[in-house]
Motif scaffolding. Structure first.
Motif: not given
Length: 299
Positions: A278, A272, A36-39, A12, A41, A33-34, A274-275
């Motif tokens: 964000s 993903l 964290k969301g990717l992680q 990514e 996922a 935040e982005f 959701q990220a």
């Protein structure tokens, strides 16, 4: 009969390559935040940031803050253009760094004000030292297919550059269609040559979707034996030094295609998206990728 892998790895690049050319200043908090969301996922390999001069890439001015606050999970890359960047990255705790060189002299001059040879001469002692210190080194090969200033690149020139990096002991080659001009046939032919030349090297394909051929190029690279792909959530990105280079191929579209072909990535598509949701409010343009639109409409 098609020959396709059972598993593929997505690297990514959204937090770095995706945001580096964004016109709006994206806050450190939004980037974290982005990430964290990717992680969450399931992304295990990611370009987090780059240690470059904020004068040239102001969006990456918070690299130290990013590195100090991310959760250390999986393999996390930072882009480092020179010795100063490498030293800053190592001081920040980076265990994996990415260096970059354009096959095209013209692109390299526009990008870092050096010829390709000058860049390689400067990188050699740095890479050798990094490997001696146990640091994972990813070599990013820009303009591997086409250059915005010189046109088509001779595949032998790309192979020669990769051969030099391999001789220095780099761990990975990320080979890029920087301006999104490659065709699936060109993708297959180049990556087949690279896989034949470097069978034991981690080989990653990096496609931009300028002409909407990135997914087709990935499919062609899969058939050539490649099972690692750079992608950017939301299709964010574009190189500030490559006229006409629009966003990277969208991670969510790549993941969807791979999953539909029973190729596992370990990434949850809904999480993903959701990220992507964000980060969307913090970038200049709405995200228009296929799977993200479906995700939003479904909600």
């Amino acid at each position: 009969m098609l020959s396709l892998p059972k598993n593929a790895t997505i690297i990514e690049v959204g937090p770095r390559d995706g945001l580096q050319n964004e016109g709006k200043t994206v806050s450190t908090e939004a980037k974290l935040e982005f990430i964290k969301g990717l992680q969450a996922a399931g992304v295990q390999e990611m370009e987090l940031t780059s240690f470059v001069s904020p004068k040239w890439v102001p969006q990456m001015a918070d690299a130290k803050e990013i590195m100090a606050n991310v959760e250390k999970t999986g393999r996390q890359f930072v882009l480092t253009p020179n010795e100063k960047g490498i030293n800053a990255a190592i001081e920040s705790g980076a265990k994996a760094v990415a260096v970059f060189v354009g096959v095209s002299d013209s692109f390299n001059q526009k990008n870092i004000n050096k010829t390709t040879k000058e860049s390689m001469d400067a990188l050699q002692p740095l890479i050798l030292q990094l490997k001696e210190d146990g640091i994972f080194v990813r070599a990013c090969i820009s303009t591997a297919f086409y250059c915005p200033f010189e046109g088509a690149i001779n595949p032998e020139d790309t192979l020669a550059l990769c051969r030099t990096f391999a001789g220095w002991g780099v761990d990975e080659l990320s080979v890029a269609d920087t301006i999104g001009m490659a065709t699936p046939l060109e993708s297959y032919e180049l990556f087949k040559k690279l896989k034949d030349a470097f069978p034991d090297m981690l080989m990653t394909a990096h496609f931009h979707d300028t002409r909407k051929m990135a997914l087709a190029n990935i499919f062609a690279a899969l058939q050539a034996g490649v099972d690692r792909f750079d992608a950017s959530a939301g299709g964010l990105g574009g190189c500030p030094f490559a006229p006409g280079a629009t966003g990277n191929v969208a991670t969510e579209d790549v993941v969807n295609m791979l999953h539909r072909m029973d190729i596992s990535t370990g990434i949850d598509l809904d999480l993903l998206c959701q990220a992507v949701a964000s980060i969307e409010p913090h970038v200049s343009n709405p995200v228009q990728t296929g799977m993200y639109r479906l995700y939003k409409n479904r909600g």
